[in-house]
Write a protein that holds these residues in place. Sequence first.
Motif, PDB file in Angstrom:
ATOM      1  N   ASP A  89       0.838  -1.197   0.000  1.00 48.31           N
ATOM      2  CA  ASP A  89       0.000   0.000   0.000  1.00 48.31           C
ATOM      3  C   ASP A  89       0.873   1.248   0.000  1.00 48.31           C
ATOM      4  OD1 ASP A  89      -2.509  -1.215  -0.172  1.00 48.31           O
ATOM      5  OD2 ASP A  89      -2.387  -1.809   1.929  1.00 48.31           O
ATOM      6  N   ARG A 123      -5.222  -0.694 -15.274  1.00 46.75           N
ATOM      7  CA  ARG A 123      -4.573  -1.370 -14.150  1.00 46.75           C
ATOM      8  C   ARG A 123      -4.445  -2.859 -14.448  1.00 46.75           C
ATOM      9  NH1 ARG A 123      -7.706  -2.533  -8.543  1.00 46.75           N
ATOM     10  NH2 ARG A 123      -5.997  -3.532  -7.413  1.00 46.75           N
ATOM     11  N   SER A 129      -1.223  -3.768  -7.403  1.00 47.39           N
ATOM     12  CA  SER A 129      -1.704  -2.844  -6.367  1.00 47.39           C
ATOM     13  C   SER A 129      -1.833  -1.454  -6.984  1.00 47.39           C
ATOM     14  CB  SER A 129      -0.684  -2.793  -5.232  1.00 47.39           C
ATOM     15  OG  SER A 129       0.540  -2.283  -5.740  1.00 47.39           O
ATOM     16  N   LEU A 130      -2.500  -0.579  -6.257  1.00 45.17           N
ATOM     17  CA  LEU A 130      -2.581   0.804  -6.732  1.00 45.17           C
ATOM     18  C   LEU A 130      -1.200   1.454  -6.658  1.00 45.17           C
ATOM     19  CD1 LEU A 130      -5.987   2.073  -5.307  1.00 45.17           C
ATOM     20  CD2 LEU A 130      -5.494   0.837  -7.418  1.00 45.17           C
ATOM     21  N   GLU A 153      -9.880   1.135 -14.163  1.00 38.87           N
ATOM     22  CA  GLU A 153     -10.061  -0.097 -13.378  1.00 38.87           C
ATOM     23  C   GLU A 153     -10.795  -1.101 -14.267  1.00 38.87           C
ATOM     24  OE1 GLU A 153      -9.321  -1.745 -10.723  1.00 38.87           O
ATOM     25  OE2 GLU A 153     -10.885  -3.234 -11.036  1.00 38.87           O
ATOM     26  N   ASP A 211     -13.020  -4.265  -9.216  1.00 39.52           N
ATOM     27  CA  ASP A 211     -12.652  -3.750  -7.898  1.00 39.52           C
ATOM     28  C   ASP A 211     -13.252  -2.339  -7.779  1.00 39.52           C
ATOM     29  OD1 ASP A 211     -11.453  -2.932  -5.584  1.00 39.52           O
ATOM     30  OD2 ASP A 211      -9.381  -3.167  -6.281  1.00 39.52           O
ATOM     31  N   GLN A 224     -14.023  -0.663  -5.335  1.00 42.59           N
ATOM     32  CA  GLN A 224     -13.364   0.107  -4.286  1.00 42.59           C
ATOM     33  C   GLN A 224     -12.127   0.856  -4.811  1.00 42.59           C
ATOM     34  OE1 GLN A 224     -13.561  -2.002  -0.715  1.00 42.59           O
ATOM     35  NE2 GLN A 224     -11.610  -1.305   0.072  1.00 42.59           N
ATOM     36  N   ALA A 225     -11.555   0.335  -5.883  1.00 44.03           N
ATOM     37  CA  ALA A 225     -10.373   1.011  -6.451  1.00 44.03           C
ATOM     38  C   ALA A 225     -10.742   2.403  -6.976  1.00 44.03           C
ATOM     39  CB  ALA A 225      -9.783   0.177  -7.578  1.00 44.03           C
ATOM     40  N   ALA A 231     -10.746   4.877  -4.115  1.00 49.24           N
ATOM     41  CA  ALA A 231      -9.377   4.857  -3.575  1.00 49.24           C
ATOM     42  C   ALA A 231      -8.423   5.641  -4.485  1.00 49.24           C
ATOM     43  CB  ALA A 231      -8.898   3.418  -3.417  1.00 49.24           C
ATOM     44  N   LEU A 232      -8.548   5.379  -5.788  1.00 45.32           N
ATOM     45  CA  LEU A 232      -7.662   6.081  -6.736  1.00 45.32           C
ATOM     46  C   LEU A 232      -7.957   7.566  -6.778  1.00 45.32           C
ATOM     47  CD1 LEU A 232      -7.374   3.885  -9.941  1.00 45.32           C
ATOM     48  CD2 LEU A 232      -5.498   4.946  -8.666  1.00 45.32           C
ATOM     49  N   SER A 240     -13.949   3.236 -15.628  1.00 41.78           N
ATOM     50  CA  SER A 240     -14.199   1.838 -15.287  1.00 41.78           C
ATOM     51  C   SER A 240     -14.507   1.033 -16.547  1.00 41.78           C
ATOM     52  CB  SER A 240     -15.382   1.784 -14.318  1.00 41.78           C
ATOM     53  OG  SER A 240     -15.809   0.447 -14.133  1.00 41.78           O
TER      54      SER A 240
END
Length: 300
Positions: free
Chosen positions: A17, A167, A172-173, A195, A213, A215-216, A219-220, A230
């Motif tokens: 992370d 991605r 990972s991000l 994503e 994902d 949630q990405a 988060a991004l 997306s």
Amino acid sequence: MKIINISNLTNKNPTKDITEDDKKNKLILSTGKKKRIVKISKNIIFGGNQIPIIAGPNGVENKKLMVDVAKQLKKLKIKIIRGHAYKPLTFPYRSKTYKETQSEGMDIMDQIKKEFNLKVVTEVTEIRYLDRISKTADILQIGSRNMQNLELLREVSLTKKPIILKRHFGSSLRDLLGAAEHILVEGNFNLIFCERGVSIPHTHRDTSRFALDVQAIPALKELSQFPVISDPSHASFWAPWVPSLTLASIAAGCDGLIVEMHRNPKKSLVDPLQPLNFNQFSNLVKISKKISKVLGRKIV
Ligand code: PEP
Ligand code: MN
């Protein structure tokens, strides 16, 4: 090129992370609070209140298909068409009917662009194709499998064209932003993250290799300065799930969508379970417009 002092960097505490130290020393250009937009034209902007949809088949199979797709997009006021003329496949074996259309496919995209006044997204798989692709494409896509192809990232960046960086399904991000940093350090800030699903133990259908994902997306957007789109099609590999994942992405705050659609999905030369047909796509655009409006966004 900007020279960054790396003498105080250590790799003693590798982490998956992103740490405060990463933000300061390694992800210097990709993180940060300032929000950036990527402007494709006067009326297509990623990163503002618009949600541009990019749609089309996997590959530029032939002119007739691209004309039919373009007509559908125009009807729905969608402004960006996708289609790859150069195409990585997971396995090297090709069916007798499959062929990459390469420069011929790019010529088709060129005609479509002019006849229908659409913007073009296509994938760059190798540096040697970049010159031809750059003549036509308005946005260059780096596919998930090339996310860390650093030479390719550098050369694509130097074109100064907008870039969609997908991605990788196992990254990972932190790795994604690290790859982005290779683009940004060359001075091209026209960057859009995508994503497109990740590998997880259970994808809930044997045809689905990945899971989106969701949630990405927030988060991004929290971590980085750049728009995030997306791809519900490559995430699920299964057309019936694409509408739910599209709406979930809009709810999660995505800045754009890239969706596969085809005149006759069953006949799609690649991944026939994945594209929406014209009717399904049209319904998806309608509901996406409604949901986006509630959230103060606008599908274009
Ligand atoms: C695609 O967009 O057609 C594609 C191959 O995507 P990904 O690189 O995400 O698999
Ligand atoms: Mn595809």
